[in-house]
Structures are given as structure tokens and as C-alpha cells.
Write a protein that holds these residues in place. Structure first.
Motif, PDB file in Angstrom:
ATOM      1  N   ASN A   1      38.503  80.607 -39.078  1.00 25.08           N
ATOM      2  CA  ASN A   1      37.930  81.103 -40.333  1.00 25.08           C
ATOM      3  C   ASN A   1      36.612  81.817 -40.082  1.00 25.08           C
ATOM      4  O   ASN A   1      36.326  82.872 -40.661  1.00 25.08           O
ATOM      5  N   ASP A   2      35.798  81.234 -39.215  1.00 23.40           N
ATOM      6  CA  ASP A   2      34.459  81.748 -38.944  1.00 23.40           C
ATOM      7  C   ASP A   2      34.500  83.010 -38.087  1.00 23.40           C
ATOM      8  O   ASP A   2      33.899  84.031 -38.423  1.00 23.40           O
ATOM      9  N   LEU A   3      35.227  82.956 -36.979  1.00 25.59           N
ATOM     10  CA  LEU A   3      35.196  84.044 -36.005  1.00 25.59           C
ATOM     11  C   LEU A   3      36.038  85.248 -36.418  1.00 25.59           C
ATOM     12  O   LEU A   3      35.716  86.382 -36.073  1.00 25.59           O
TER      13      LEU A   3
ATOM     14  N   ASP B   1      41.517  66.126 -34.884  1.00 28.97           N
ATOM     15  CA  ASP B   1      40.176  66.633 -35.180  1.00 28.97           C
ATOM     16  C   ASP B   1      39.950  67.973 -34.488  1.00 28.97           C
ATOM     17  O   ASP B   1      39.378  68.905 -35.072  1.00 28.97           O
ATOM     18  N   PHE B   2      40.391  68.089 -33.248  1.00 25.73           N
ATOM     19  CA  PHE B   2      40.237  69.344 -32.510  1.00 25.73           C
ATOM     20  C   PHE B   2      40.937  70.493 -33.229  1.00 25.73           C
ATOM     21  O   PHE B   2      40.386  71.591 -33.361  1.00 25.73           O
ATOM     22  N   LEU B   3      42.153  70.261 -33.712  1.00 23.57           N
ATOM     23  CA  LEU B   3      42.910  71.335 -34.360  1.00 23.57           C
ATOM     24  C   LEU B   3      42.316  71.696 -35.714  1.00 23.57           C
ATOM     25  O   LEU B   3      42.372  72.855 -36.132  1.00 23.57           O
ATOM     26  N   HIS B   4      41.731  70.728 -36.407  1.00 21.63           N
ATOM     27  CA  HIS B   4      41.025  71.069 -37.646  1.00 21.63           C
ATOM     28  C   HIS B   4      39.767  71.881 -37.339  1.00 21.63           C
ATOM     29  O   HIS B   4      39.423  72.812 -38.085  1.00 21.63           O
ATOM     30  N   ARG B   5      39.097  71.547 -36.248  1.00 16.24           N
ATOM     31  CA  ARG B   5      37.939  72.359 -35.838  1.00 16.24           C
ATOM     32  C   ARG B   5      38.400  73.759 -35.448  1.00 16.24           C
ATOM     33  O   ARG B   5      37.693  74.745 -35.692  1.00 16.24           O
ATOM     34  N   LEU B   6      39.579  73.855 -34.854  1.00 12.91           N
ATOM     35  CA  LEU B   6      40.122  75.171 -34.508  1.00 12.91           C
ATOM     36  C   LEU B   6      40.317  76.007 -35.768  1.00 12.91           C
ATOM     37  O   LEU B   6      40.012  77.202 -35.780  1.00 12.91           O
ATOM     38  N   CYS B   7      40.813  75.396 -36.832  1.00 16.61           N
ATOM     39  CA  CYS B   7      40.968  76.111 -38.107  1.00 16.61           C
ATOM     40  C   CYS B   7      39.623  76.640 -38.588  1.00 16.61           C
ATOM     41  O   CYS B   7      39.514  77.790 -39.026  1.00 16.61           O
ATOM     42  N   ASP B   8      38.593  75.797 -38.498  1.00 14.08           N
ATOM     43  CA  ASP B   8      37.258  76.217 -38.921  1.00 14.08           C
ATOM     44  C   ASP B   8      36.762  77.369 -38.056  1.00 14.08           C
ATOM     45  O   ASP B   8      36.147  78.321 -38.559  1.00 14.08           O
ATOM     46  N   ARG B   9      37.002  77.283 -36.741  1.00 13.95           N
ATOM     47  CA  ARG B   9      36.560  78.345 -35.826  1.00 13.95           C
ATOM     48  C   ARG B   9      37.252  79.659 -36.170  1.00 13.95           C
ATOM     49  O   ARG B   9      36.620  80.730 -36.156  1.00 13.95           O
TER      50      ARG B   9
ATOM     51  N   PHE C   1      45.798  83.553 -42.588  1.00  9.73           N
ATOM     52  CA  PHE C   1      46.037  84.146 -43.908  1.00  9.73           C
ATOM     53  C   PHE C   1      44.763  84.807 -44.411  1.00  9.73           C
ATOM     54  O   PHE C   1      43.655  84.310 -44.169  1.00  9.73           O
ATOM     55  N   ASP C   2      44.927  85.913 -45.149  1.00  8.80           N
ATOM     56  CA  ASP C   2      43.787  86.615 -45.725  1.00  8.80           C
ATOM     57  C   ASP C   2      44.108  86.990 -47.164  1.00  8.80           C
ATOM     58  O   ASP C   2      45.231  87.430 -47.456  1.00  8.80           O
ATOM     59  N   THR C   3      43.146  86.796 -48.036  1.00  9.00           N
ATOM     60  CA  THR C   3      43.346  87.177 -49.438  1.00  9.00           C
ATOM     61  C   THR C   3      43.174  88.682 -49.630  1.00  9.00           C
ATOM     62  O   THR C   3      43.491  89.208 -50.692  1.00  9.00           O
TER      63      THR C   3
END
Length: 242
Positions: free
Chosen positions: A36-38, A26-34, A137-139
Motif C-alpha cells: 500500500n505504501d510503496l 504478521d509478516f504477510l499483513h506487514r507485506l500488505c501495508d508495505r 487493487f486500486d480505486t
């Protein structure tokens, strides 16, 4: 929230790793979200090395990225793989550049087909210990600024500390469980020795010696043998007296 507050929240997440019931996935999935956001990137993947040193995909921000990261592992190529091997960040890789993707042309083609134009890889490392890699990754065809690169590495560092802390706690739990099991076994053996010594009217040492020899002869765990004696399922007449 302002970006500084969101970054602080990401750092605070790492403090949660100090508890026993911390959920690393769960922590690493939250890291992915962070990330993406930051960092304003399109997708994020996290790979960790298993005990044998092979990378494994642990978290991804979406299914396309998960499949792309799995392809990198199967093909054993890509900036994330190279980053883990070298321990050095690979930033601002244009996926349409043959020069920048020379070592992972197949991965670059697969990533372009998935809609990505740029990628970055940062090591999850603490001093000389490398535990995995963070892939961004960036589009869009755009580079990370120096500030964003610093934020990305800070997030990678926080993740590394969280992972290592989780492993320390898990290892400690295993050691405590082993100690509890050893103490339980010791009590069981002492009880069995006492029962057999009383039944035979002999010494505790003689009873223990007989139990050990019987366990070895029948290739049985000494603790299991003693439990059988205590619950009455062992016929003590089969145990040879000293």
C-alpha cells in the motif's frame, strides 16, 4: 523515510524469517501495508496454496478486500487465481473492460461494486515453485509504471522466500520433534525390557520379544505398553512369556 529506505525495510523484514518464532501471518499483513505504501495502491491481498494445491486467503489489507478475495476463491476466478495457475503476472487490468476481464466477469463486477477500478496479480514463485499470488487493487483507473511493477515483483519475491524459509524451519522443527520422541521412546523401551527381564530372570531379547508380541496382540503402541510397565499400571502376568 525515502522510498528506497522503505523498500529496504521491506527486504529486511524477510531476514526475520530466519528465526524459529517467526510469525508468518504478521509478516504477510506487514507485506500488505508495505505494498500500500510503496506502490500507492488502495488494497492488497495475499493468497497461498495449501498442501493440496488449493488457494487460501491468508492476508488482506482491509475487510472489503478480504471479502473480495474470498469471492474469488469461491467462484474460482479472478486474476489472482489465474496468476497462480500460470505463474505469470497479470498487470494493469481495467475492471470495466470486458476484454481484459473476459475470464472473470463475475469477479470484475464484484470488484467494481467494492469501489475498485484496476487490479494487478503477481505470482509468489521461486523458479518453478509457485506458492501463491499477490493481488493489488486500486480505486483509480491508472496503470503501474514499469518501476512500480518491478518493486511489486521484488516484494512478491521477498514474500516467497520468507514463506519457503518458514516452511523449511517448520519442517525442521517437526523432524527434530520426531527425533526427540523416537529417542524418548527408545529409552522407555530399554527400561521396560530391563524391568521385565529382571522380573522374569530372562534375557533382554526374550523380554523385548514378549513386549512386542503383547503390543501387537492387543493392538497397542509398544512405547505406550512400556510406559505402563514402568509406571506399574501393566500387570505383567498378562504378558505371555517366551
Amino acid at each position: 523515510m525515502r522510498r528506497e529506505e522503505r523498500l529496504l525495510a521491506a527486504m529486511v523484514d524477510a531476514v526475520d524469517t530466519l528465526v524459529d518464532d517467526f510469525d508468518l501471518i504478521d509478516f504477510l499483513h506487514r507485506l500488505c501495508d508495505r505494498c500500500n505504501d510503496l506502490l500507492d495502491v488502495s488494497a492488497v491481498g495475499v493468497m497461498l496454496a495449501d498442501p493440496g494445491g488449493s488457494l487460501q486467503l491468508i492476508a488482506a489489507s482491509d475487510e472489503h478486500t478480504r471479502l473480495l478475495e474470498l469471492f474469488a476463491l469461491q467462484a474460482d476466478q479472478g486474476p489472482c487465481v489465474e496468476c497462480h495457475r500460470s505463474g505469470t503476472a497479470r498487470l494493469n487490468i481495467a475492471l470495466n473492460s470486458p476484454a481484459q476481464t473476459a475470464g472473470f466477469a463475475r469477479f470484475a463486477e464484484y470488484a467494481r461494486q467494492a469501489g475498485f477500478a484496476t487490479t494487478h496479480a503477481l505470482p509468489l514463485r521461486l523458479r518453478q515453485q509457485i506458492v501463491g499470488a499477490l493481488n493489488l487493487f486500486d480505486t483509480r483507473q491508472q496503470d503501474l509504471s514499469a518501476t512500480d511493477a518491478g518493486v511489486a515483483q521484488a516484494l512478491a519475491d521477498v514474500a516467497t522466500i520468507a514463506i519457503l524459509q518458514h516452511r523449511t524451519i517448520a519442517h525442521g522443527n517437526i523432524e527434530r520433534a520426531q527425533l526427540r520422541a523416537a529417542l524418548s521412546s527408545r529409552i522407555c523401551i530399554e527400561q521396560a525390557k530391563g524391568i521385565l527381564a529382571e522380573r522374569w530372570n530372562t534375557t533382554l531379547d526374550d523380554a523385548f520379544d514378549a513386549l512386542r508380541r503383547h503390543a501387537r496382540a492387543y493392538r497397542q503402541s509398544l512405547t505406550a505398553l512400556c510406559r505402563h510397565l514402568i509406571d506399574g499400571s501393566l500387570d505383567t502376568s498378562t504378558v505371555q512369556r517366551p
